[in-house]
Design a protein around this motif. Structure first.
Motif, short mmCIF file in Angstrom:
data_model
loop_
_atom_site.label_atom_id
_atom_site.label_comp_id
_atom_site.label_asym_id
_atom_site.label_seq_id
_atom_site.Cartn_x
_atom_site.Cartn_y
_atom_site.Cartn_z
N MET A 1 -2.66 -17.59 48.52
CA MET A 1 -1.38 -16.95 48.18
C MET A 1 -1.19 -15.68 49.01
SD MET A 1 -0.13 -15.33 44.55
CE MET A 1 -0.18 -16.72 43.46
N ASN A 2 -0.02 -15.54 49.63
CA ASN A 2 0.24 -14.32 50.42
C ASN A 2 0.38 -13.10 49.50
OD1 ASN A 2 0.18 -15.55 52.89
ND2 ASN A 2 2.37 -16.05 52.85
N ASN A 3 -0.19 -11.99 49.96
CA ASN A 3 -0.19 -10.72 49.24
C ASN A 3 0.39 -9.64 50.11
OD1 ASN A 3 -1.89 -9.89 46.73
ND2 ASN A 3 -2.77 -11.80 47.53
N TYR A 4 1.22 -8.79 49.55
CA TYR A 4 1.79 -7.70 50.36
C TYR A 4 1.64 -6.38 49.61
CZ TYR A 4 3.97 -11.81 52.42
OH TYR A 4 4.19 -13.04 52.98
N ASN A 5 1.25 -5.33 50.33
CA ASN A 5 1.15 -4.01 49.71
C ASN A 5 2.44 -3.24 49.95
OD1 ASN A 5 -1.48 -4.48 48.90
ND2 ASN A 5 -2.29 -3.81 50.89
N ILE A 6 3.08 -2.89 48.86
CA ILE A 6 4.38 -2.22 48.97
C ILE A 6 4.27 -0.83 48.34
CG2 ILE A 6 6.86 -2.36 48.42
CD1 ILE A 6 5.82 -4.81 49.98
N ALA A 7 4.63 0.19 49.11
CA ALA A 7 4.73 1.55 48.56
C ALA A 7 6.13 1.72 47.99
CB ALA A 7 4.49 2.57 49.67
N LEU B 1 -0.75 8.38 53.10
CA LEU B 1 -0.82 7.42 52.00
C LEU B 1 0.12 6.24 52.26
CD1 LEU B 1 -0.84 9.90 48.96
CD2 LEU B 1 -2.76 8.52 49.79
N LEU B 2 1.32 6.55 52.76
CA LEU B 2 2.29 5.48 53.01
C LEU B 2 1.84 4.55 54.14
CD1 LEU B 2 5.66 7.47 52.86
CD2 LEU B 2 4.69 5.98 51.10
N GLU C 1 -0.75 3.14 54.57
CA GLU C 1 -1.59 2.03 54.11
C GLU C 1 -0.76 0.83 53.64
OE1 GLU C 1 -3.91 4.01 51.13
OE2 GLU C 1 -4.75 5.37 52.64
N SER C 2 0.55 1.02 53.52
CA SER C 2 1.37 -0.08 52.98
C SER C 2 1.97 -0.92 54.10
CB SER C 2 2.49 0.51 52.13
OG SER C 2 3.29 1.34 52.94
N GLU C 3 2.40 -2.13 53.73
CA GLU C 3 3.08 -2.99 54.73
C GLU C 3 4.57 -2.67 54.79
OE1 GLU C 3 0.50 -6.02 52.95
OE2 GLU C 3 1.23 -7.25 54.62
N SER C 4 5.15 -2.28 53.66
CA SER C 4 6.55 -1.86 53.63
C SER C 4 6.71 -0.76 52.60
CB SER C 4 7.47 -3.02 53.23
OG SER C 4 7.64 -3.90 54.29
N ILE C 5 7.75 0.01 52.79
CA ILE C 5 8.09 1.07 51.83
C ILE C 5 9.42 0.69 51.20
CG2 ILE C 5 8.57 3.54 51.54
CD1 ILE C 5 7.01 3.89 54.29
N PHE C 6 9.49 0.77 49.88
CA PHE C 6 10.72 0.42 49.16
C PHE C 6 11.20 1.69 48.47
CE2 PHE C 6 12.91 -2.18 45.73
CZ PHE C 6 13.86 -2.71 46.59
N LEU C 7 12.33 2.22 48.93
CA LEU C 7 12.77 3.53 48.45
C LEU C 7 14.14 3.43 47.79
CD1 LEU C 7 12.24 6.90 50.16
CD2 LEU C 7 14.59 6.30 49.64
N GLY C 8 14.33 4.22 46.73
CA GLY C 8 15.62 4.25 46.04
C GLY C 8 16.58 5.21 46.72
N ALA C 9 16.57 6.45 46.30
CA ALA C 9 17.43 7.46 46.94
C ALA C 9 16.83 8.83 46.69
CB ALA C 9 18.84 7.39 46.36
N ILE D 1 9.72 10.27 57.12
CA ILE D 1 9.17 8.89 57.06
C ILE D 1 9.76 8.06 58.20
CG2 ILE D 1 9.00 6.75 55.71
CD1 ILE D 1 9.20 8.44 53.17
N ARG D 2 11.09 8.16 58.37
CA ARG D 2 11.74 7.38 59.44
C ARG D 2 11.12 7.72 60.80
NH1 ARG D 2 18.12 8.22 57.77
NH2 ARG D 2 18.10 7.00 55.85
N ARG D 3 10.86 9.04 61.00
CA ARG D 3 10.35 9.47 62.31
C ARG D 3 8.87 9.11 62.49
NH1 ARG D 3 14.14 14.00 62.00
NH2 ARG D 3 12.70 15.15 60.70
N LYS D 4 8.08 9.43 61.45
CA LYS D 4 6.62 9.24 61.56
C LYS D 4 6.27 7.79 61.89
CE LYS D 4 2.14 9.52 60.65
NZ LYS D 4 1.21 10.19 61.54
N PHE D 5 6.97 6.86 61.24
CA PHE D 5 6.64 5.45 61.45
C PHE D 5 7.52 4.79 62.51
CE2 PHE D 5 5.11 6.38 57.06
CZ PHE D 5 3.75 6.32 57.38
N ASP D 6 8.20 5.63 63.27
CA ASP D 6 9.01 5.16 64.40
C ASP D 6 9.97 4.04 63.99
OD1 ASP D 6 9.83 5.28 67.02
OD2 ASP D 6 8.29 3.90 67.77
#
Ligand code: NAD
Ligand code: IPM
Ligand code: MN
Length: 357
Positions: free
Chosen positions: A1-7, A63-64, A66-74, A93-98
């Motif tokens: 089963m595929n697993n994904y780490n989401i921040a 910390l971020l 380590e995740s595969e994707s970041i899911f952010l509200g507002a 975040i936008r800049r650090k992770f290009d």
């Protein structure tokens, strides 16, 4: 089963409500499609700032990573200046992770009324590709003679050839997969350096894509034409600030910010991309169960496509379309009387109806 780490960063205002809804939907489609999303919740944002005078801990970006994707509200609180909250969390975040590509679709879904006359479902189908890490948002500048009557503020836009070329090239590639039409937005009549560089790079790159029909518009004319003839647009590429403004118009002509999804994409596989809707924390309706969760839910679908779970992403999109079409459980921004959680439950109901058919 595929697993994904989401921040997950629910953030402020309606961010927490719509993220809660979207996670419920994501959980249902992951169950249905047999993969697992492992969430790590980060309670960062304005409440964190009230306690710590920081929007996230000092090692937040680490910390971020380590995740595969970041899911952010507002992010955003009426009692804290926006430049502190946004420069303390979202923009780094936008800049650090290009995450240099910001993808913002504006689609007129069935069942949704555009405030424009003579446009029917499906007739507006635009993707704005917004440059997301430099340009007018470069965060270069400063004050001289701060808070005196001689005060000077400098805010420098930074346009690199590399940064300009990669976003334009990305847009041509996207146009190749769609209706082969690309519009570039600048303001080179007034901004004689940065935007002239942009226009020049656009023309140079276009030589590699003879099959793509191209057009260049000034931002003011583009704002007008998004309203006057939105059906003419397909893929649109714009600088950071112009893309920001244009996508609020794109949202409004297709039913509003409550439907507008967005993804901040890094092409470096070692970096997480971040998925957050186009809208903000909406303090005027926060905490009342009134927010439309669909923008965040569609943003979740965008995240799943990015992770390669296309079937689950489509399950979400289809359930949203059915909910919009049948129109019984919509929130007040779309003319309905339902609350956030009722709309969410209706989408979940449609996800499982699909299985029975
Ligand atoms: P906003 O997007 O929060 O709200 C604009 C209007 O749209 C409000 O009337 C709001 O009620 C409505 N709206 C937005 N999303 C909605 C939804 N899902 N359902 C129903 N109605 C919705 O923009 P704003 O009021 O200019 O900004 C509020 C705060 O959010 C500010 O602090 C701003 O800086 C911040 N902001 C953050 C982000 C982000 O985190 N990505 C984006 C935009 C604005
Ligand atoms: C958006 C927002 C942000 C931006 C703000 C909050 C910094 O308006 O994501 O559209 O301008 O990028
Ligand atoms: Mn915006």
């Amino acid at each position: 089963m595929n697993n994904y780490n989401i921040a997950v960063i629910p953030g402020d205002g309606i961010g927490t409500e719509v993220v809660d809804s979207a996670i419920k939907v994501l959980n249902e489609v992951s169950k249905k499609n047999n993969f697992k999303l492992n969430y790590k919740f980060y309670e960062w944002g304005s409440n964190y700032y009230f306690k710590n005078k920081l929007m996230m801990p000092k090692n937040g970006l680490e910390l971020l990573s380590e995740s595969e994707s970041i899911f952010l509200g507002a992010i955003g609180h009426p009692e804290i200046q926006d430049h502190l909250t946004l420069n303390g969390l979202l923009l780094p975040i936008r800049r650090k992770f290009d995450q240099f590509v910001c993808i913002r679709p504006s689609v007129l879904f069935p069942g949704v009324n555009s405030p424009l006359k003579n446009v029917n479902e499906g007739e507006i189908d635009i993707i704005v590709v917004r440059e997301n890490t430099e340009g007018e948002y470069a965060n270069v500048g400063g004050f001289q003679y701060h808070e005196t009557e001689d005060e000077i503020a400098l805010q420098t836009a930074v346009f690199t050839r590399k940064g300009t070329e990669r976003i334009i090239r990305y847009s041509f590639e996207l146009a190749k997969q769609r209706s082969k039409k690309l519009t570039s937005i600048t303001k080179s009549n007034a901004q004689g350096y940065s935007m002239v560089l942009w226009d020049r790079v656009f023309n140079e790159v276009s030589v590699d894509y003879p099959e793509i029909e191209t057009n260049s518009l000034l931002i003011d004319a583009a704002c007008m034409d998004f309203i006057r003839k939105p059906k003419d647009f397909d893929v649109v590429v714009a600088s950071n600030l112009f893309g920001d403004i244009l996508t609020d118009i794109g949202a409004m002509i297709t039913g509003g910010l409550g439907l507008a999804s967005s993804g901040n994409i890094s092409l470096n596989k070692d970096n997480p991309s971040m998925f957050e809707p186009t809208h903000g924390s909406a303090p005027d309706i926060a905490g009342k169960n009134l927010a439309n969760p669909i923008a965040q839910i569609l943003t979740g679908a965008m995240m799943l496509s990015h992770l390669g779970e296309n079937k689950a992403a489509n399950d979400i999109r289809e359930a949203v379309v059915k909910t919009l079409k049948n129109g019984n459980n919509l929130t007040s921004d779309l003319g309905g009387t339902s609350k956030t959680d009722q709309c969410t439950n209706e989408i979940i109901r449609h996800i499982w109806i699909q299985t029975k058919n």
